[in-house]
Write an enzyme that holds these catalytic residues in place. Sequence first.
Site, PDB file in Angstrom:
ATOM      1  CD  GLU A 111      -2.484  -1.027   2.818  1.00 57.93           C
ATOM      2  OE1 GLU A 111      -2.379  -0.016   3.539  1.00 57.93           O
ATOM      3  OE2 GLU A 111      -3.044  -2.065   3.159  1.00 57.93           O
ATOM      4  CE  LYS A 113       5.014   5.411   7.104  1.00 61.17           C
ATOM      5  NZ  LYS A 113       4.729   6.785   7.475  1.00 61.17           N
ATOM      6  CG  ASP A 115       3.995  12.706   4.925  1.00 62.25           C
ATOM      7  OD1 ASP A 115       3.796  12.487   6.142  1.00 62.25           O
ATOM      8  OD2 ASP A 115       4.919  13.414   4.498  1.00 62.25           O
ATOM      9  CE1 TYR A 223      -3.477   3.590   8.203  1.00 62.43           C
ATOM     10  CE2 TYR A 223      -3.412   5.224   6.452  1.00 62.43           C
ATOM     11  CZ  TYR A 223      -3.196   4.877   7.767  1.00 62.43           C
ATOM     12  OH  TYR A 223      -2.682   5.794   8.634  1.00 62.43           O
ATOM     13  CE  LYS A 310       9.964   7.602   6.790  1.00 61.78           C
ATOM     14  NZ  LYS A 310       8.971   8.423   7.452  1.00 61.78           N
ATOM     15  CB  CYS A 404      20.614  46.438   9.792  1.00 63.44           C
ATOM     16  SG  CYS A 404      19.989  46.380   8.097  1.00 63.44           S
ATOM     17  CB  CYS A 407      20.987  50.722   7.511  1.00 63.92           C
ATOM     18  SG  CYS A 407      19.954  50.008   8.791  1.00 63.92           S
ATOM     19  CB  CYS A 422      16.702  46.264  10.224  1.00 60.24           C
ATOM     20  SG  CYS A 422      17.235  47.982  10.020  1.00 60.24           S
ATOM     21  CB  CYS A 428      16.937  50.166   6.542  1.00 59.97           C
ATOM     22  SG  CYS A 428      17.710  48.597   6.145  1.00 59.97           S
TER      23      CYS A 428
HETATM   24  S1  IVH Z   1      -0.927   0.798   8.841  1.00 60.38           S
HETATM   25  C1  IVH Z   1      -0.359  -0.998  13.157  1.00 60.38           C
HETATM   26  N1  IVH Z   1      -1.025   1.755   6.396  1.00 60.38           N
HETATM   27  O1  IVH Z   1       2.117   5.643   8.936  1.00 60.38           O
HETATM   28  C2  IVH Z   1      -0.107  -0.336  11.853  1.00 60.38           C
HETATM   29  N2  IVH Z   1      -0.208   3.181   8.131  1.00 60.38           N
HETATM   30  O2  IVH Z   1       4.402   4.764  10.836  1.00 60.38           O
HETATM   31  C3  IVH Z   1      -1.110   0.660  11.481  1.00 60.38           C
HETATM   32  N3  IVH Z   1       0.352   5.469   7.365  1.00 60.38           N
HETATM   33  O3  IVH Z   1       0.606   5.909  12.083  1.00 60.38           O
HETATM   34  C4  IVH Z   1      -0.722   1.550  10.389  1.00 60.38           C
HETATM   35  N4  IVH Z   1      -0.185   5.154   5.250  1.00 60.38           N
HETATM   36  O4  IVH Z   1      -0.322   7.343  10.201  1.00 60.38           O
HETATM   37  C5  IVH Z   1      -0.691   2.003   7.683  1.00 60.38           C
HETATM   38  N5  IVH Z   1      -1.215   2.477   4.195  1.00 60.38           N
HETATM   39  C6  IVH Z   1      -0.896   2.715   5.463  1.00 60.38           C
HETATM   40  C7  IVH Z   1      -0.403   3.988   5.883  1.00 60.38           C
HETATM   41  C8  IVH Z   1      -0.065   4.172   7.238  1.00 60.38           C
HETATM   42  C9  IVH Z   1       0.263   6.025   6.150  1.00 60.38           C
HETATM   43  C10 IVH Z   1       0.869   6.163   8.562  1.00 60.38           C
HETATM   44  C11 IVH Z   1      -0.018   6.035   9.784  1.00 60.38           C
HETATM   45  C12 IVH Z   1       0.810   5.358  10.827  1.00 60.38           C
HETATM   46  C13 IVH Z   1       2.200   5.596  10.339  1.00 60.38           C
HETATM   47  C14 IVH Z   1       3.074   4.409  10.773  1.00 60.38           C
END
Ligand code: IVH
Length: 667
Positions: A111, A113, A115, A223, A310, A404, A407, A422, A428
């Site tokens: 999946e 991740k 942000d 998710y 990551k 500054c 000046c 400043c 200035c």
């Molecule tokens: S699963 C017990 N799936 O990443 C595990 N987390 O470092 C539950 N996050 O706190 C998390 N995308 O905020 C999961 N597809 C994804 C995610 C995801 C982003 C974030 C989430 C979590 C953090 C974990």
Amino acid sequence: MDRIEARISQLRKELDEHNYNYYVLNAPTISDRDFDCMMAELQQLEEQYPQYDDPNSPTRRVGSDINKAFTQVAHRYPMLSLGNTYTREEVAAFYTRVQSALQEPFTIIGELKYDGTSISLTYEDGVLTQAVTRGDGVKGDDVTENVKTIRTIPLRLRSNDYPRTFEIRGEILMPWAVFEKLNAEREREEEPLFANPRNAASGTLKLQNSSVVASRQLDAYLYYLLGEELPSDDHFDNLETARRWGFKISDAMKRCDTLDDIYAFIDYWDVNRKNLPVATDGIVFKVASLRQQKALGFTAKSPRWAIAYKFQAEQAVTRLNSVSYQVGRTGAITPVANLDPVQLSGTIVKRASLHNDDIIQSLDLHIGDMVFVEKGGEIIPKITGVDMDARILIGEKVRFITHCPECGTPLVRYEGEAAWYCPNDESCPPQIKGRIEHFISRKAMNIDGLGTETVDLFYRLGLIRDIADLYTLQESDIASLDRLGDKSARNIVEAVAASREVPFERVLFALGIRFVGETVAKKLAYAFRSIDRLAEATIEELTAVDEIGTRIANSVHDYFAHPDTTTLIEKLRTAGVQMEMKVEQLADRTDRLQGATIVISGTFTQHSRDEYKALIEQHGGKNTGSVSAKTTYLLAGDNMGPAKLEKATKLGVKIISEEEFLQMIAE
Ligand code: IVH
């Protein structure tokens, strides 16, 4: 069920459906107009028949302006984080660990991740009952009212094969496009910018006014399902089912049966994530079977059945050669790091922002250090750390300048602000030039043909010392200069002349008073109508204007208290610049609400809240956010906050309906 109740429930059902089609599927099946019509009918009925109130009605999507402190709620299941990996080898090691622990075939789900900021939603009997932030993982903030404004989160589920109670977790996000728009607005209003969409999303979720949250257009991907009676033993199938219930589930989810499938997933998203409308910072791999997940269990901090990979943070290492300091038009000093040029995600970086003194101190920077530079969600690269191992010959410690650079005036730091300033705004040079550049900019006086370089040249030659000098420029002064000539000289003089017609509200913005952005300038212009009245206004009179707080009021007051301001305003007035609102601009304004302070609450059918706000101001009244002894009327719509109503009744504030209000301002 009577006829009315049946109609209300039908409208709610259909509106939920259209909401889902529009926001989750991106495929509306009716026009916006028809949608609004149905919504208005529902609002009307709910107002007339409060006995059928429902906290999950689609009318609740607009939020309310009741300021609400969040209560803390303990999570039923702790919200853990994931172990991080940065290389394929580490992902392979995770795969092998799972393999040897399980000793049987298994599938991994890949999946994205996302942000943003994580959220846990509880549904009971198919309706959203609670939304809690992650907090410290054990307990978080109850942000249910704010979450209800997020259109992709179902308030009521779509089919009826859901467990009586379950939790679903996911990420609340601010799409890139919304983030950029929001920051551009904040920049105009001279408000602090959000560093990235994650901060913007979590900041928004913690706002106390849910109607502002509603306006921020947050999105959410879910998710992770939790509960005692989930539909299947397979994580992928469960999420597909949740999709049917109305949740927004990522299309990027994929079954991986081999390590090669996993690598292919990484390869694909390493590149293609750049085209997504929301921010992602990696990939998550999860064991698909819930039975196997249970067998693998958790460590103290994270599950053994999942891992995060990551994405390469776009980072580089390079040498810090020096720090320079720039002076802005408000006198704020910005420290900038000068670096050995280095390649970073497609561009060559030579400079990076150091933000402020506190950041420099916390990095413990020394000249000659090898520093880490990153391009995150931020536009300007930033220094995130020092490679201490590479520090052989330690250079001079970076200390913020005390005077500054332009000046020589000693710098000052105002209470509650991170920046050094400043204070020599009168002489200035970069502050003066900055003010002139702001004055001529498109949204201010819009004086074409004059750019930064020309302003700099005129200033150096002593042709202009302040903004008013622009109006005494002669074609003959300019035409003889290098690179300019007759034609540009004529254009400049004509553009300056044309700016005499720019309306007062923009002139006020163009003056560059600290904290007076476009919107604030407009509010002040309509409230005081002329520069003379504004200059005489007391702090109390200034803060009496809607949305003008003490910070802005003090800044305006200080500006006009300065003797140089008086001289400058007189010069501009003599030059023919607009110093008051024109009669035409004020034509549709009346005094019908003069002296009245009005609080707006609830939702309305004939005009939007913003329109009512504008109407109050147009007729000389004042709109405020909360009911107090000074409130004249409470303009009450549908779904009004009970706290407001109670307070108004207690204080004897007259409550008026939108019809009564419209009557009051009609001729
Ligand atoms: S699963 C017990 N799936 O990443 C595990 N987390 O470092 C539950 N996050 O706190 C998390 N995308 O905020 C999961 N597809 C994804 C995610 C995801 C982003 C974030 C989430 C979590 C953090 C974990």
